[in-house]
Write a protein that holds these residues in place. Structure first.
Motif, short mmCIF file in Angstrom:
data_model
loop_
_atom_site.label_atom_id
_atom_site.label_comp_id
_atom_site.label_asym_id
_atom_site.label_seq_id
_atom_site.Cartn_x
_atom_site.Cartn_y
_atom_site.Cartn_z
N ARG A 118 0.83 -1.21 0.00
CA ARG A 118 0.00 0.00 0.00
C ARG A 118 0.86 1.25 0.00
O ARG A 118 0.46 2.31 -0.49
N GLY A 119 2.07 1.10 0.54
CA GLY A 119 2.99 2.22 0.58
C GLY A 119 3.51 2.65 -0.77
O GLY A 119 4.09 3.72 -0.91
N ARG A 120 3.31 1.82 -1.80
CA ARG A 120 3.74 2.22 -3.13
C ARG A 120 2.95 3.43 -3.62
O ARG A 120 3.48 4.30 -4.30
N LYS A 121 1.65 3.46 -3.28
CA LYS A 121 0.80 4.59 -3.68
C LYS A 121 0.68 5.63 -2.56
O LYS A 121 0.52 6.81 -2.84
N ALA A 122 0.73 5.17 -1.32
CA ALA A 122 0.61 6.07 -0.17
C ALA A 122 1.80 5.81 0.76
O ALA A 122 1.72 4.93 1.62
N PRO A 123 2.90 6.53 0.60
CA PRO A 123 4.12 6.26 1.37
C PRO A 123 3.92 6.27 2.89
O PRO A 123 4.71 5.64 3.61
N ALA A 124 2.89 6.94 3.37
CA ALA A 124 2.65 7.00 4.82
C ALA A 124 2.42 5.62 5.42
O ALA A 124 2.66 5.41 6.61
N VAL A 172 -11.41 4.68 13.60
CA VAL A 172 -10.62 3.84 12.72
C VAL A 172 -10.10 4.60 11.50
O VAL A 172 -8.98 4.39 11.07
N SER A 173 -10.91 5.49 10.92
CA SER A 173 -10.46 6.19 9.72
C SER A 173 -11.16 7.54 9.61
O SER A 173 -11.67 8.08 10.59
N MET A 227 -6.31 4.12 12.51
CA MET A 227 -5.65 2.98 11.88
C MET A 227 -5.05 3.32 10.52
O MET A 227 -4.23 2.58 10.00
N THR A 228 -5.49 4.43 9.91
CA THR A 228 -5.07 4.73 8.55
C THR A 228 -4.35 6.08 8.50
O THR A 228 -4.62 6.97 9.32
N PRO A 229 -3.45 6.26 7.51
CA PRO A 229 -2.79 7.56 7.36
C PRO A 229 -3.75 8.71 7.09
O PRO A 229 -3.53 9.83 7.55
#
Length: 428
Positions: A24-30, A56-57, A85-87
């Motif tokens: 997932r970090g490929r599209k969202a580095p966070a 959670v988000s 839980m999410t950036p």
């Protein structure tokens, strides 16, 4: 026994969790940062003996904003830690509160991670938004005698049916929860059917209704509208998912034939999709600008892509009507009350199960229009833009539904009082 098996599986799945975060970090580095927090390593990032709130988000975080602000006002001496839980949820917390609250990711539901986290935080009260039922988290709080309140709780029929398959396990978990403050009586009865004691249930209504447009926000929106489109009609499409942007842009192309100076503000749900939405808009031949660029749209600009965080309520204030996404696909829809707070007509697709009760109230009152495809979007937006009285009718009824259903926040705050220190007169 079932909880032990669940815990063993969680430990075994951790390499897959790391792989998922990395991918997932490929599209969202966070997603590749702050992994230590996900395992309870948060020294100096939290403070002892305060209030912990988990959302959670993004959606839950938005609903929690009035609650957190009210808690800070009522209990100014208590530190508040907000976990996500999410950036994107993390960014929303930082945007809304800055340094006024502590913020970390909630650890995964692993006993060792949770023990480490609560040794460092040791809150007086834990509030979880909506329905995040993590067995080891609930057990750890119960073991430490820390009150746990599930706020703004909802439980769909589908989820309840799934939980019933592990009925004995769910009963043991639910009986370790101090209080569930459910949105509706229907939600509450589903929790009772699963084994919650009725004395541990309260019906408060939805916190999502307890939002408002502050004078400061209204003033900023008026100024931005004058700057961007003082003499142009504007519609906004927000929280869109893959597949929806193409439908919205196709509708916009048709609408431009009738309203050549029409401006669309297009806001994808997830930041990692900003670039793909930009590419799609460009490939379809639209003249566009990015909100992040700070540029003022020219008269030739047909689309503004909202690629910033924390500005959704401001951008709603610029528009004449709003489409709320996640609803043309089977994602369940997103919050229609944010545009309603600006007295905007609200359009949504047929898939609104995440906001079933809210959408039903809006629809019954004449504040929500259901669209199914590009053709119906064009038809309804055309009607709203061409007839100001029709547009104001839907906008007025949308905001009336919001006002008529407020009060959940005050009811919840009253329920939390027994678990927190007595307030001084100055903090009431």
């Amino acid at each position: 026994m079932l909880q032990t098996f669940y815990t063993i599986l969680l430990y075994l799945f951790q390499p897959l969790v790391w792989l998922r975060l990395w991918l997932r970090g490929r599209k969202a580095p966070a997603y590749r940062r702050r992994w230590g927090e996900r395992y309870g390593f948060c020294a100096e990032k939290v403070k002892l003996n305060g209030i912990m709130l988990h959302s959670v988000s993004v959606g839950e975080t938005l609903a929690a904003i009035p609650l957190v602000r009210a808690l800070r006002h009522r209990y100014p001496s208590l530190p508040i830690t907000v976990t996500t839980m999410t950036p994107t949820g993390s960014e929303r917390v930082r945007s809304a509160f800055g340094n006024d609250v502590y913020h970390v990711y909630l650890p995964y539901d692993l006993p060792c991670a949770l023990k480490r986290f609560f040794d460092q935080a040791n809150p007086k009260l834990v509030i979880i938004m909506e329905t995040e039922l993590w067995p080891n988290l609930i057990t750890e709080l119960y073991r430490r005698d820390i009150p746990l309140v599930i706020a703004n709780a909802r439980l769909s029929e589908r989820s309840a049916t799934g939980y019933k398959k592990i009925g004995f396990f769910m009963r043991s978990i639910l009986r370790r929860i101090t209080l569930i403050a459910a949105q509706t009586q229907e939600d509450g009865e589903r929790f009772i059917d699963l084994g919650l004691q009725r004395s541990h249930l309260a019906i408060t209504g939805s916190l999502k209704f307890d939002i408002s447009v502050t004078p400061e926000l209204a003033a900023r929106a008026v100024a931005l509208r004058r700057q961007w489109a003082s003499r142009r009609p504007v519609w906004i499409a927000t929280s869109t998912h893959e597949g929806e942007e193409a439908m919205i842009l196709a509708a916009h192309s048709e609408l431009l034939r009738r309203f050549p100076n029409l401006l669309l503000i297009l806001v994808p749900r997830h930041p990692e999709r900003f670039s793909t939405t930009q590419a799609l808009t460009n490939n379809l031949g639209f003249t566009y600008s990015l909100r992040s660029s700070g540029e003022v749209p020219s008269l030739e600009t047909q689309v503004v892509i909202g690629d910033t965080m924390g500005e959704l309520m401001l951008l709603y204030g610029i528009a004449d009507l709003a489409f709320v996404g996640g609803s043309l696909i089977e994602s369940g829809g997103h919050n229609p009350l944010e545009p309603a707070a600006h007295a905007l007509p609200v359009l949504m697709g047929p898939h609104t199960f995440n906001f079933k009760d809210i959408c039903q109230k809006l629809s019954n009152a004449g504040g929500l229009i259901t669209v199914n495809d590009t053709t119906s979007i064009v038809k309804e937006v055309t009607s709203l833009l061409a007839d100001e009285d029709y547009r104001l009718y839907y906008g007025r009824h949308a905001v009336e539904v919001l006002h008529q259903n407020q009060g959940a926040l005050q009811r919840l705050l009253s329920l939390l009082e027994p678990y927190l220190p007595q307030r001084s007169n100055s903090s009431i």
